[in-house]
Design a protein around this motif. Structure first.
Motif, PDB file in Angstrom:
ATOM      1  N   HIS A  75       0.814  -1.219   0.000  1.00  0.00           N
ATOM      2  CA  HIS A  75       0.000   0.000   0.000  1.00  0.00           C
ATOM      3  C   HIS A  75       0.855   1.282   0.000  1.00  0.00           C
ATOM      4  N   HIS A 116       1.178   4.543  -2.657  1.00  0.00           N
ATOM      5  CA  HIS A 116       1.201   5.994  -2.387  1.00  0.00           C
ATOM      6  C   HIS A 116       2.473   6.652  -2.957  1.00  0.00           C
ATOM      7  N   SER A 176       0.014   9.959   6.001  1.00  0.00           N
ATOM      8  CA  SER A 176      -1.373   9.512   6.156  1.00  0.00           C
ATOM      9  C   SER A 176      -1.683   9.338   7.637  1.00  0.00           C
ATOM     10  N   ASP A 217      -6.935   6.813   0.185  1.00  0.00           N
ATOM     11  CA  ASP A 217      -6.736   5.422  -0.224  1.00  0.00           C
ATOM     12  C   ASP A 217      -7.589   5.123  -1.456  1.00  0.00           C
TER      13      ASP A 217
HETATM   14 ZN    ZN Z   1      -3.038   5.094   2.660  1.00  0.00          ZN
END
Ligand code: ZN
Ligand code: KG4
Length: 340
Positions: free
Chosen positions: A109, A113, A134, A301
């Motif tokens: 993940h 980003h 985040s 997200d």
């Molecule tokens: Zn995230």
């Protein structure tokens, strides 16, 4: 080659279709109900993903005017995140893979980003600096290629988004706190209180935000034991926001100067912050660095960034690597994270 991407690492259920670096669709369903609990409830998050995922994948296919029979590969977030949430997306991808005989590309993940700024800015050249900010992560990366980057700094305690969220909670503002503080700060004086900028001159690229919430807590207890009045609230929000943004901007600009990169990219939910964008823009211009922040839909997200990176991996790694379905999900925090 069309890719179906799935992202369920936290409280957004998302699916996207990507082809030739173009985002054909990017459907995101946010689980707003967590706000009444003051934060994401992991068990409820995974149940909500389970209920939403089929519909979200169907919508992504429809919006891209395609069907599963035109899909060549599936990309899915496998780490880091809430383990129950990750398992829903990951197992759904494995199920589709078995049914339609498709390779699955497991994606980290945070890596999603890191490269998300490139979705709308194909001109970005390697190497560049990427700041991922985040609710769960605050980290600086020196990015050399789609397969190679270095973690050059990270938070040693709370993430920047956590600092926004925890401060908002202390102020009785609700969850998630970042957007609420951002909004109130617009009518506040950022120099009203000089909150600490921890580690701003530490000489490395690490961050520390846990002291900030303690400073806010003491400030409120000392000055407003009966509760913060409405007229002061914007000033506290503006001062907190400035304290967080000042450190992020200083360290990221310092790193871009040190590594002599032309581009500095920010990503993650906190990169939606209006002061952060403005301050980065100003500082980067002064230092002749090109500052890039993705549109909000690619900051929060989203599955588009997962599919975008998966396509690059498919171009550089033999497809057979992705026929194995024995990959697992991992909940690791960045501090313990291994990226591959
Ligand atoms: Zn995230
Ligand atoms: O990347 P994200 O959607 O989810 C993860 O944590 O992975 O980021 C959510 C975080 C929350 O902490 C939220 O308060 C923060 O991003 N955030 C903001 C803003 N919008 C979202 N923080 C400051 N200003 C904003 N405008």
């Amino acid at each position: 080659m069309k890719i179906l991407a799935i992202e369920t690492s936290c409280d957004e259920t998302s699916a996207a279709i990507i082809e030739n670096s173009q985002i054909l669709s990017n459907i995101v369903s946010s689980q707003y109900f967590h706000s009444k609990y003051g934060g994401v409830v992991p068990e409820l998050a995974s149940r909500a993903h389970l209920q939403a995922i089929i519909d979200i994948v169907k919508k992504a296919l429809e919006a891209a005017k395609t069907t599963i029979f035109n899909i060549s590969a599936i990309a899915v977030t496998t780490q880091p995140g809430l383990i129950g949430s990750l398992i829903v997306g990951s197992n759904f991808a494995k199920g589709l893979s078995l049914r339609y005989n498709l390779p699955v590309v497991p994606i980290n993940h945070i890596e999603g980003h890191i490269y998300s700024g490139m979705i709308e800015n194909a001109e970005i050249d390697f190497p560049f600096i990427s700041l991922v900010v985040s609710g769960g992560h605050t980290a600086l990366f020196y990015v050399k290629s789609f397969l190679d980057y270095e973690l050059i700094g990270t938070t040693i305690d709370d993430a920047a988004g956590e600092a926004f969220d925890k401060t908002a909670k202390l102020l009785g503002l609700g969850y998630p706190g970042g957007p609420l503080i951002d909004k109130l700060a617009k009518s506040g004086n950022p120099d009203f209180i000089n909150f600490p900028r921890a580690m701003i001159n530490s000489g490395d690229y690490n961050f520390s935000f846990s002291g900030l919430k303690t400073a806010v807590k003491y400030y409120i207890e000392k000055n407003y034991p009966e509760g913060v009045s409405e007229d002061v609230m914007p000033h506290i929000c503006a001062s907190v926001q400035k304290a967080i943004v000042d450190v992020l901007v200083k360290k990221a600009i310092d790193s871009a100067n040190f590594y002599s990169t032309k581009y500095l990219v920010v990503a993650g939910g906190v990169s939606a912050n209006s002061l952060l964008r403005k301050s980065f823009e100003e500082e980067a211009t002064k230092h002749k660095i090109k500052f890039i922040a993705p549109s909000i839909s690619y900051c929060i997200d989203n599955a588009a960034m997962i599919g975008f990176l998966a396509e690059k991996k498919l171009m550089n790694i033999a497809h057979d690597e992705f026929k194995r379905l024995d990959f697992t999900t991992k909940a690791y925090t960045l501090k313990k994270l291994s990226f591959n």
